[in-house]
Design a protein around this motif. Sequence first.
Motif, PDB file in Angstrom:
ATOM      1  N   ALA A  91       3.783  32.708  75.718  1.00 50.12           N
ATOM      2  CA  ALA A  91       5.116  33.063  76.169  1.00 50.12           C
ATOM      3  C   ALA A  91       6.132  32.138  75.538  1.00 50.12           C
ATOM      4  CB  ALA A  91       5.203  32.962  77.685  1.00 50.12           C
ATOM      5  N   LEU A  93       9.535  30.622  76.715  1.00 48.29           N
ATOM      6  CA  LEU A  93      10.322  30.507  77.942  1.00 48.29           C
ATOM      7  C   LEU A  93      11.722  30.037  77.543  1.00 48.29           C
ATOM      8  CD1 LEU A  93       7.485  28.688  79.872  1.00 48.29           C
ATOM      9  CD2 LEU A  93       7.943  31.132  79.831  1.00 48.29           C
TER      10      LEU A  93
ATOM     11  N   VAL B  40       5.671  28.305  75.329  1.00 44.62           N
ATOM     12  CA  VAL B  40       6.608  27.578  74.488  1.00 44.62           C
ATOM     13  C   VAL B  40       7.990  27.536  75.118  1.00 44.62           C
ATOM     14  CG1 VAL B  40       7.541  27.344  72.164  1.00 44.62           C
ATOM     15  CG2 VAL B  40       5.390  28.550  72.513  1.00 44.62           C
ATOM     16  N   ILE B  41       8.528  26.360  75.221  1.00 45.73           N
ATOM     17  CA  ILE B  41       9.902  26.210  75.665  1.00 45.73           C
ATOM     18  C   ILE B  41      10.696  25.769  74.450  1.00 45.73           C
ATOM     19  CG2 ILE B  41      11.455  24.891  77.161  1.00 45.73           C
ATOM     20  CD1 ILE B  41       8.226  24.753  78.541  1.00 45.73           C
ATOM     21  N   TYR B  42      11.776  26.470  74.163  1.00 43.60           N
ATOM     22  CA  TYR B  42      12.596  26.101  73.018  1.00 43.60           C
ATOM     23  C   TYR B  42      13.873  25.449  73.526  1.00 43.60           C
ATOM     24  CZ  TYR B  42      15.601  26.457  68.923  1.00 43.60           C
ATOM     25  OH  TYR B  42      16.467  26.150  67.914  1.00 43.60           O
ATOM     26  N   SER B  43      14.201  24.312  72.955  1.00 51.05           N
ATOM     27  CA  SER B  43      15.322  23.520  73.479  1.00 51.05           C
ATOM     28  C   SER B  43      16.676  24.104  73.124  1.00 51.05           C
ATOM     29  CB  SER B  43      15.253  22.102  72.913  1.00 51.05           C
ATOM     30  OG  SER B  43      15.603  22.107  71.536  1.00 51.05           O
ATOM     31  N   GLY B  44      16.745  24.875  72.062  1.00 47.84           N
ATOM     32  CA  GLY B  44      18.043  25.265  71.529  1.00 47.84           C
ATOM     33  C   GLY B  44      18.520  24.195  70.558  1.00 47.84           C
TER      34      GLY B  44
END
Lengths: 347, 138
Positions: A91, A93, B40-44
């Motif tokens: 995913a 997020l 997945v976390i994307y910070s920007g």
Amino acid sequence: MTDELIEALLAGEHRALARTITKIEDRAPGYRELVSRLHEHTGDADVIGVTGSPGAGKSTLVDKLAEAYREQGLTVGVIAIDPSSPFTGGAVLGDRIRMASNTGDMDVFFRSMSARGSLGGLSTATTDAVKALDAFGKDKVIIETVGAGQNEVDIVRTADTVAVLVPPGSGDDVQMLKAGILEIADLFVVNKADLDGADRTVHELREMIEGRRNEVAVATGHHGAVETEPDGTDTDTDGEHSWTPPIVETVAKTGEGVGELCSVLEDHAEYLTASGQLEAKARSRYAAEIRTLLREDASDLLAAEVDRRGGIEAFVDRVMDRETDPYAVSDEILAPIEECVRERRDT
Amino acid sequence: MSADQEQRTIRCLVGKVGLDGHDRGAHVIARAFRDAGFEVIYSGLHKAPDEVVQAAVQEDVDVLGISILSGAHNTLVPRIMEGLEEYGALDDTLVLVGGIIPDEDRDELLDSGVARIFGPGASMDEIIEFVRENAPER
């Protein structure tokens, strides 16, 4: 290990809170004891659910709402749930990107969670994660999720107050809301209220809410005897407390209307307390939680029993050969358990 | 889905830090991680080191991938490492750096706790394999 973690969490260590939520999400060994021990420290946070179709502006609004609460000196926890791929479980997020107003402020604890393709398990994990934030001492806990499907509806049910976001635009969106979302909304937010069509959306929502109110009034014998107070609380002829979902217009990007949203949320919190709904909701939530856990635990017990007796395929073979049937199999596996329960009960 | 079945999933933060608007690489990595079954976390874009640390701590990620093409890695990466240390997160976070890192800077980054540096030409399979093998045991 659990002792240390609980102690650190209650002492306000962010890392311990983060790790606790990870254990809850992973269902790591010992997570049950962890959640059990958190329970006595919970019950102080206001839990707010924010839901709405993709692109409605949920994340941006939650960001602004968190900012507003921080200005009031309150601490905030946010759980943002995104779907995961049913094929790989992976995913992206993305809600965190929108949390621009609160970066660097550790007193806004923002946590992204993925649905992990679990059936119903997500609402258990969400409920438990809310407990962790509550026990940590957060004043406000916001759960943000796309409002589609039963799973999502279950999640927002873990909130005391549910805000449903509706973007301006086609009337079809409002039509879509009729199927299930209307019932769970304590208030509606028409976000992006600066766009064309916002007035129409507000109008359509109002009509729908009125229509539903009349249905309820007829069903309960109150024939049009319901008066609406400007603040959204009703005083009907019996003087009982009731609540009609108000509509708040916001422009999340600029923060317009967020103050009003805060005060409507406050009104609803007061209504919940005054009407006894807060306790009633908590009771029904715990009842649902107990039922879910019992169902899952019993199902584990039975799955282990099936494995011990040679696995589900062996039973399927016998059913395919018409030696037995699914009902008989179920009875056969359950019988010893029932017997055991009966014996224990008698003594 | 049973209540006790452990569902361990590798969580990654892909972070862009500093004045660096080139995020094609970060996007490609984020998608590849997702397709590998990671969360997945994307910070920007344009995040300060503090913000990346805040995200890594709150999200309790196993892997922090810092994408940096601006040349400011000698300043920004150590600040992230210090931040992780402050929250006690340095020991069990796998920190990767991707981007343009001159050879003479590599040792210093690796000494500060970066597990591996992936430059241009690193294959996606290689990166994913490295994450799978080295994601911290918790």
